[in-house]
Enzyme design. Structure first.
Site, PDB file in Angstrom:
ATOM      1  N   ASP A  57      28.361  70.771  90.257  1.00 36.91           N
ATOM      2  CA  ASP A  57      28.234  72.151  89.797  1.00 36.91           C
ATOM      3  C   ASP A  57      29.370  73.002  90.360  1.00 36.91           C
ATOM      4  O   ASP A  57      29.997  73.785  89.636  1.00 36.91           O
ATOM      5  CB  ASP A  57      26.876  72.711  90.222  1.00 36.91           C
ATOM      6  CG  ASP A  57      26.706  74.176  89.862  1.00 36.91           C
ATOM      7  OD1 ASP A  57      26.814  74.516  88.671  1.00 36.91           O
ATOM      8  OD2 ASP A  57      26.474  74.978  90.786  1.00 36.91           O
ATOM      9  N   ALA A  58      29.661  72.833  91.639  1.00 40.82           N
ATOM     10  CA  ALA A  58      30.730  73.608  92.285  1.00 40.82           C
ATOM     11  C   ALA A  58      32.105  73.213  91.746  1.00 40.82           C
ATOM     12  O   ALA A  58      32.954  74.082  91.495  1.00 40.82           O
ATOM     13  CB  ALA A  58      30.680  73.413  93.796  1.00 40.82           C
TER      14      ALA A  58
END
Length: 167
Positions: free
Chosen positions: A53-54
């Site tokens: 996600d990051a």
């Protein structure tokens, strides 16, 4: 004269020298922070999704910011539209034919993982598909294959008509 010698010396010692071989962010972080070797297969799919996600968010924000200099509010709206679960799920459906067997297995593990949280504005199906996508991105990042991360994100965005390029 002494200044130019000192400057030359500093440039040679600088980690930003232009003639250094390219090093991935993951490899550089492992080296700088003395991160030991690890078994990538031992990570839970939700841990991979957390990292993925990051990584995905950083790629999307980089793309949005480098396309135009706008207010943070406008940049956030554009990047959020591409980072929401529905957008990721749509990308993932288009990427499935392009995945290797290993990549597809990582995606399926992430998709099938049971999370305690749910997305606010997404269907359960889209949320799980997006989790699988993020797990794949996290896996590839930890494997040191940022080139493949970027290829998949680019291909997914291209299929959605989001890269600014023609299909």
């Amino acid at each position: 004269m002494e200044e130019s010698i000192e400057r030359e010396k500093a440039e040679k010692e600088s980690p930003h020298r232009e003639n250094q071989p390219e090093e991935s962010l993951e490899t550089c972080a492992r080296r700088l922070f003395a991160i030991p070797d690890f078994d990538l297969r031992a990570y839970s799919p939700l841990t991979l999704a957390f990292l993925g996600d990051a990584v995905y968010e950083l790629v999307i924000r980089t793309m949005v910011v480098t396309k135009k200099n706008a207010s943070p509010n406008q940049l956030n709206k554009e990047s959020s539209a591409l980072a929401k679960a529905g957008a990721q799920a749509g990308m993932m459906h288009g990427l499935l034919p392009f995945l290797s067997e290993e990549e597809e297995a990582v995606y399926r593990r992430g998709r099938n993982a049971h999370s305690a949280t749910r997305a606010k504005n997404a269907t359960v199906s889209d949320y799980r598909t997006a989790t699988g996508f993020e797990a794949l991105i996290g896996y590839l990042y930890l494997a040191g294959d940022m080139r493949r991360v970027l290829e998949l994100i680019h291909l997914g965005l291209e299929q959605k008509g989001e890269t600014g390029e023609k299909k």
